[in-house]
Design an enzyme around this catalytic site. Sequence first.
Site, PDB file in Angstrom:
ATOM      1  N   GLU A 164       0.814  -1.217   0.000  1.00  0.00           N
ATOM      2  CA  GLU A 164       0.000   0.000   0.000  1.00  0.00           C
ATOM      3  C   GLU A 164       0.848   1.268   0.000  1.00  0.00           C
ATOM      4  O   GLU A 164       0.533   2.232  -0.692  1.00  0.00           O
ATOM      5  CB  GLU A 164      -0.925   0.022   1.227  1.00  0.00           C
ATOM      6  CG  GLU A 164      -2.012  -1.042   1.214  1.00  0.00           C
ATOM      7  CD  GLU A 164      -3.116  -0.756   0.200  1.00  0.00           C
ATOM      8  OE1 GLU A 164      -2.959   0.132  -0.644  1.00  0.00           O
ATOM      9  OE2 GLU A 164      -4.152  -1.445   0.263  1.00  0.00           O
TER      10      GLU A 164
HETATM   11  C1  BLG Z   1     -10.455   0.404  -1.326  1.00  0.00           C
HETATM   12  C2  BLG Z   1     -11.170   0.389   0.012  1.00  0.00           C
HETATM   13  C3  BLG Z   1     -12.444  -0.391  -0.065  1.00  0.00           C
HETATM   14  C4  BLG Z   1     -13.298   0.128  -1.210  1.00  0.00           C
HETATM   15  C5  BLG Z   1     -12.492   0.085  -2.480  1.00  0.00           C
HETATM   16  O1  BLG Z   1     -11.322   0.890  -2.329  1.00  0.00           O
HETATM   17  O2  BLG Z   1      -9.342   1.249  -1.257  1.00  0.00           O
HETATM   18  N1  BLG Z   1     -10.291  -0.259   0.968  1.00  0.00           N
HETATM   19  C6  BLG Z   1      -9.815   0.393   2.034  1.00  0.00           C
HETATM   20  O3  BLG Z   1     -10.110   1.521   2.328  1.00  0.00           O
HETATM   21  C7  BLG Z   1      -8.893  -0.390   2.896  1.00  0.00           C
HETATM   22  O4  BLG Z   1     -13.134  -0.248   1.141  1.00  0.00           O
HETATM   23  O5  BLG Z   1     -14.417  -0.746  -1.318  1.00  0.00           O
HETATM   24  S1  BLG Z   1     -15.904  -0.237  -1.092  1.00  0.00           S
HETATM   25  O6  BLG Z   1     -15.949   0.510   0.151  1.00  0.00           O
HETATM   26  O7  BLG Z   1     -16.710  -1.450  -1.023  1.00  0.00           O
HETATM   27  O8  BLG Z   1     -16.208   0.597  -2.254  1.00  0.00           O
HETATM   28  C8  BLG Z   1     -13.256   0.549  -3.700  1.00  0.00           C
HETATM   29  O9  BLG Z   1     -13.628   1.869  -3.601  1.00  0.00           O
HETATM   30  C9  BLG Z   1      -6.992   1.086  -1.348  1.00  0.00           C
HETATM   31  C10 BLG Z   1      -8.273   0.900  -2.085  1.00  0.00           C
HETATM   32  C11 BLG Z   1      -8.124   1.715  -3.315  1.00  0.00           C
HETATM   33  C12 BLG Z   1      -6.686   1.641  -3.627  1.00  0.00           C
HETATM   34  N2  BLG Z   1      -5.972   1.350  -2.384  1.00  0.00           N
HETATM   35  C13 BLG Z   1      -6.612  -0.083  -0.508  1.00  0.00           C
HETATM   36  O10 BLG Z   1      -6.152  -1.134  -1.310  1.00  0.00           O
HETATM   37  C14 BLG Z   1      -6.120   2.892  -4.256  1.00  0.00           C
HETATM   38  O11 BLG Z   1      -5.698   3.797  -3.598  1.00  0.00           O
HETATM   39  N3  BLG Z   1      -6.110   2.922  -5.599  1.00  0.00           N
HETATM   40  C15 BLG Z   1      -5.656   4.086  -6.347  1.00  0.00           C
HETATM   41  C16 BLG Z   1      -4.282   3.850  -6.864  1.00  0.00           C
HETATM   42  S2  BLG Z   1      -3.693   5.244  -7.697  1.00  0.00           S
HETATM   43  O12 BLG Z   1      -3.005   6.061  -6.755  1.00  0.00           O
HETATM   44  O13 BLG Z   1      -4.802   5.933  -8.295  1.00  0.00           O
HETATM   45  O14 BLG Z   1      -2.804   4.707  -8.708  1.00  0.00           O
END
Ligand code: BLG
Length: 445
Positions: free
Chosen positions: A273
């Site tokens: 993360e």
């Molecule tokens: C996750 C959330 C989920 C959420 C999904 O996104 O975050 N998890 C956490 O907060 C731990 O709860 O599910 S939902 O509530 O059912 O919608 C979907 O929205 C986080 C993710 C998103 C991801 N990292 C943890 O893995 C992230 O930051 N992606 C973007 C990457 S970038 O910077 O744009 O490249």
Amino acid sequence: MLRVITRNSPSTYFQDRNGETGFEYELVKRFADDLGVELKIESADNLDDIFSSLNREKGADLATAGLVASPARLGKARFSLPYMEVTPQIIYRQGQRRPTRPEDLISKRIMVLKGSVHAEQLANLKLQFPELNYEESSAVEVVDLLRMVDEGQIDLTLINSNELAMNQVYFPNVRVAFDLGDALNLAWATAPGEDTSLLDEMNAFIERAIANGSLQRLKDRYYGHVDVLGYVGAYTFAQHLQQRLPRYEKYFKEAGATHGIDWRMLAAMGYQESLWEPTATSKTGVRGLMMLTLRTAQAMGVSNRLDPKQSINGGAKYIKVVRDQLPESIQEPDRTWFALAAYNIGSGHLDDARKLTKAEGLDPDKWLDVQKILPRLSQKQWYSKTRYGYARGGEPVHFVRNIRRYYDILTWVTQPQLEGSQVAEGTLHVPGIDKRPPATQTTPL
Ligand code: BLG
């Protein structure tokens, strides 16, 4: 019974929390299973002992220890077909001047394993450069040589590329100076003699393992992290392991104990993360060491996402929540991979992907199948048919793959841990060096 002699090191044979393991061990265990015989492993203190055991009455039947089938060894053993190609590499310490050719080895403090092909290589080089000096030691293992370079006790060593691949994550300062000579083949060894029955079986097994892909899969499992991390990633990880993880290890362990999760899985998630950076922020506004969305943080009772302790605890609580929501039909270890995917993409989208997987005639309870389908969630022709619609479906596939690698590495470098037991701080170690008995098996989540 098949009596096998090997070395106790991360790339050959060591004990982890589940018992005996290691690339060489697993390969030879399969050979023994195929033959339908019991496997008896013995570990030698040095290379000379390996060859003398093969040649001794009642000694080992077979040696597997990352051995190179070198011409000088042909009198002492017969070698099987090769199972891996490696390159001998001169290793130096970053920050020192990088040697680039054999002449640069002169007047450096160099140590190699006694009786190794590397000692043979240096002996040959000394014929050309008589001023070259080096030490051979039978009291050390490859990991000791790397540590000595890492800590500056010696200037250089010569080891095989696979040994570096396996150990780079422990030694942040070691680097490849240059490849010395051509690629070499690793092979199993057996005693010299007329009877070829064992050798024939060894060769037939290796041929089968190559043909059916099982050898490649084993290589991927043990050496695949190098593909995921790359060499730069491997030593960056090693640096972070020493510099960053110790700051948060306590919180991972506390959260792991509170929520019944292997702390190394939480640490692996935290590395994926944020690279263990408590102030990390994604383009989408997700923040903190465990990258919680605002909504998830609130639901988990996290008031400050940038506080590493809160973030880790919130992440641990959340992975438990999403894991518990999964249907009973998803069994470990897939259950862990699905829980990680839900953590990243959300339970709703994961459910959509499982439905698409089922519609495709694949198994919605198997990670291998669902990960193939997940990327479709970002294609309109597919997501338009789902309940929750568009999602970045490729992201959880990388997410899970990387975390599995980090978790593997962390299980190698940390002490075996008994569930619920207190483990001393700063317990990074190198497998094969720590000889404590393994702990009982636990599932990661
Ligand atoms: C996750 C959330 C989920 C959420 C999904 O996104 O975050 N998890 C956490 O907060 C731990 O709860 O599910 S939902 O509530 O059912 O919608 C979907 O929205 C986080 C993710 C998103 C991801 N990292 C943890 O893995 C992230 O930051 N992606 C973007 C990457 S970038 O910077 O744009 O490249």
